[in-house]
Write an enzyme that holds these catalytic residues in place. Structure first.
Site, PDB file in Angstrom:
ATOM      1  N   SER A 143      73.044  55.471 145.948  1.00  0.00           N
ATOM      2  CA  SER A 143      72.628  56.496 146.905  1.00  0.00           C
ATOM      3  C   SER A 143      72.779  55.923 148.303  1.00  0.00           C
ATOM      4  CB  SER A 143      71.166  56.875 146.680  1.00  0.00           C
ATOM      5  OG  SER A 143      70.694  57.677 147.747  1.00  0.00           O
ATOM      6  N   TYR A 156      62.656  53.930 145.516  1.00  0.00           N
ATOM      7  CA  TYR A 156      63.954  54.436 145.049  1.00  0.00           C
ATOM      8  C   TYR A 156      65.088  53.752 145.824  1.00  0.00           C
ATOM      9  CZ  TYR A 156      67.629  58.099 144.639  1.00  0.00           C
ATOM     10  OH  TYR A 156      68.797  58.804 144.459  1.00  0.00           O
ATOM     11  N   ALA A 157      64.932  53.663 147.145  1.00  0.00           N
ATOM     12  CA  ALA A 157      65.970  53.021 147.965  1.00  0.00           C
ATOM     13  C   ALA A 157      66.128  51.562 147.550  1.00  0.00           C
ATOM     14  CB  ALA A 157      65.622  53.130 149.448  1.00  0.00           C
TER      15      ALA A 157
HETATM   16  N1  LIG Z   1      71.208  65.014 144.610  1.00  0.00           N
HETATM   17  C1  LIG Z   1      71.200  64.153 145.597  1.00  0.00           C
HETATM   18  O1  LIG Z   1      71.024  64.533 146.759  1.00  0.00           O
HETATM   19  C2  LIG Z   1      71.433  62.684 145.333  1.00  0.00           C
HETATM   20  C3  LIG Z   1      71.641  61.845 146.437  1.00  0.00           C
HETATM   21  C4  LIG Z   1      71.863  60.498 146.218  1.00  0.00           C
HETATM   22  C5  LIG Z   1      71.906  59.997 144.935  1.00  0.00           C
HETATM   23  N2  LIG Z   1      71.690  60.821 143.886  1.00  0.00           N
HETATM   24  C6  LIG Z   1      71.745  60.220 142.558  1.00  0.00           C
HETATM   25  O2  LIG Z   1      72.686  60.929 141.768  1.00  0.00           O
HETATM   26  C7  LIG Z   1      72.326  60.833 140.400  1.00  0.00           C
HETATM   27  C8  LIG Z   1      72.289  62.221 139.775  1.00  0.00           C
HETATM   28  O3  LIG Z   1      71.310  62.970 140.422  1.00  0.00           O
HETATM   29  P1  LIG Z   1      71.321  64.558 140.467  1.00  0.00           P
HETATM   30  O4  LIG Z   1      71.089  64.923 141.875  1.00  0.00           O
HETATM   31  O5  LIG Z   1      72.493  65.084 139.745  1.00  0.00           O
HETATM   32  O6  LIG Z   1      69.945  64.807 139.708  1.00  0.00           O
HETATM   33  P2  LIG Z   1      69.560  65.774 138.489  1.00  0.00           P
HETATM   34  O7  LIG Z   1      68.070  65.733 138.429  1.00  0.00           O
HETATM   35  O8  LIG Z   1      70.251  67.076 138.617  1.00  0.00           O
HETATM   36  O9  LIG Z   1      70.176  64.990 137.249  1.00  0.00           O
HETATM   37  C9  LIG Z   1      69.669  63.751 136.830  1.00  0.00           C
HETATM   38  C10 LIG Z   1      69.754  63.693 135.335  1.00  0.00           C
HETATM   39  O10 LIG Z   1      69.285  62.408 134.915  1.00  0.00           O
HETATM   40  C11 LIG Z   1      68.513  62.615 133.747  1.00  0.00           C
HETATM   41  N3  LIG Z   1      67.587  61.503 133.580  1.00  0.00           N
HETATM   42  C12 LIG Z   1      66.523  61.169 134.341  1.00  0.00           C
HETATM   43  N4  LIG Z   1      65.881  60.108 133.820  1.00  0.00           N
HETATM   44  C13 LIG Z   1      66.573  59.753 132.698  1.00  0.00           C
HETATM   45  C14 LIG Z   1      66.413  58.728 131.734  1.00  0.00           C
HETATM   46  N5  LIG Z   1      65.404  57.851 131.791  1.00  0.00           N
HETATM   47  N6  LIG Z   1      67.305  58.649 130.721  1.00  0.00           N
HETATM   48  C15 LIG Z   1      68.326  59.532 130.624  1.00  0.00           C
HETATM   49  N7  LIG Z   1      68.515  60.540 131.506  1.00  0.00           N
HETATM   50  C16 LIG Z   1      67.652  60.641 132.537  1.00  0.00           C
HETATM   51  C17 LIG Z   1      67.797  63.918 133.981  1.00  0.00           C
HETATM   52  O11 LIG Z   1      67.321  64.480 132.767  1.00  0.00           O
HETATM   53  C18 LIG Z   1      68.875  64.748 134.651  1.00  0.00           C
HETATM   54  O12 LIG Z   1      69.631  65.472 133.723  1.00  0.00           O
HETATM   55  C19 LIG Z   1      70.984  60.102 140.354  1.00  0.00           C
HETATM   56  O13 LIG Z   1      71.188  58.728 140.075  1.00  0.00           O
HETATM   57  C20 LIG Z   1      70.460  60.279 141.765  1.00  0.00           C
HETATM   58  O14 LIG Z   1      69.561  59.259 142.108  1.00  0.00           O
HETATM   59  C21 LIG Z   1      71.469  62.147 144.054  1.00  0.00           C
END
Ligand SMILES: NC(=O)c1ccc[n+]([C@@H]2O[C@H](COP(=O)([O-])OP(=O)(O)OC[C@H]3O[C@@H](n4cnc5c(N)ncnc54)[C@H](O)[C@@H]3O)[C@@H](O)[C@H]2O)c1
Length: 250
Positions: A143, A156-157
């Protein structure tokens, strides 16, 4: 067009958002995808969507913070060790915005278990076979919070910054085995994770982005596909922000 024909691929977090977009794009590019997620219904739906579009995808229930669950995921994806995974994509992640001072020890452990140790657990399960094969691509979603910090996302960061350091060190350790290890840093992206945050915060984020909008999950998945394909064969240990220019870190 990225060609991943026949590449055995594991994606975590495939039930939603960036993970779902990644599974769909990789399956459309010909990969044989195993998607692992705690959300069984969403994950099954993702695999069905990929198959309906003509791809190969299998949903497996997975908790990346539980090593036994990761081992079971690995056994399924590799047919009990008969096959070697070509591509690992770590997408699963979780956060809740709150001041660091309010974080309980339990919250701290949960954030680190999912976002930092989770990807390590997954890589550990598949890496020995990749090393033996002298081939492999590992892509982790970190991220921009891990590059430049983020208010209210301190733990988280820290975890995401750890994913970046993990990526770079692992890239050094595995280069001799022709394994590429890279990571993608999304900025604010239009997924359920971001949509769970207050609208005022999302508007503020969009205004801060030079392109004046938040990203789409497919735009993050495109960067993953680059790192997963032979187009990045000479690239390892790198961090690519896909954030509309929000961060321009060195
Ligand atoms: N959306 C944003 O703005 C953003 C920004 C920076 C980084 N991210 C990162 O991108 C990635 C995806 O995020 P997203 O925005 O698609 O979120 P999301 O919540 O739509 O999807 C995340 C998925 O991870 C699954 N998950 C969570 N904990 C889990 C575990 N212990 N085991 C297996 N699955 C698990 C959830 O069930 C979910 O389906 C993450 O790593 C998030 O930190 C997202």
């Amino acid at each position: 067009m990225v060609d991943l024909t026949g590449k055995l691929t594991v994606v975590t977090g495939g039930a939603s958002g960036i993970g779902r977009a990644t599974v769909l794009k990789m399956a459309a590019a010909g990969a044989v995808v195993f998607t692992g997620d705690m959300d069984e219904a969403g994950n099954t739906e993702t695999a069905e969507m990929a198959r309906a579009a003509g791809g190969s995808a299998t949903a497996v229930t997975l908790d990346i913070s539980d090593r036994a669950s990761v081992a079971a995921f690995a056994a399924t994806a590799t047919d009990d060790g008969a096959k070697t995974v070509d591509i690992i994509v770590n997408v699963a992640g979780w956060d809740r915005i709150q001041p660091f001072l309010d974080a309980t020890p339990e919250f701290m452990d949960k954030i680190l278990d999912i976002n930092l140790k989770g990807p390590m657990n997954v890589v550990k399960a598949f890496l020995p076979d990749m090393v033996a094969a002298n081939a492999g691509k590992i892509v982790s979603i970190s991220s921009d919070a891990g590059r430049v910090g983020s208010m209210g996302e301190t733990i988280y960061a820290g975890a995401k910054g750890g994913v970046i350091a993990f990526t770079k060190s692992l890239a050094r350790e595995t280069a001799r085995h022709k394994i590429n290890v890279n990571c993608v840093c999304p900025g604010p992206t239009n997924t359920p994770l971001l949509m769970s945050q207050p609208e005022s915060m999302r508007e503020k984020l969009a205004r801060a982005v030079p392109f004046r909008r938040i990203g789409e999950p497919e735009e993050i998945a495109d960067a993953v596909l680059f790192f997963a394909s032979n187009m990045s064969d000479y690239v390892t240990g790198q961090v690519l922000s896909v954030s509309g220019g929000l961060t321009m870190a060195d």
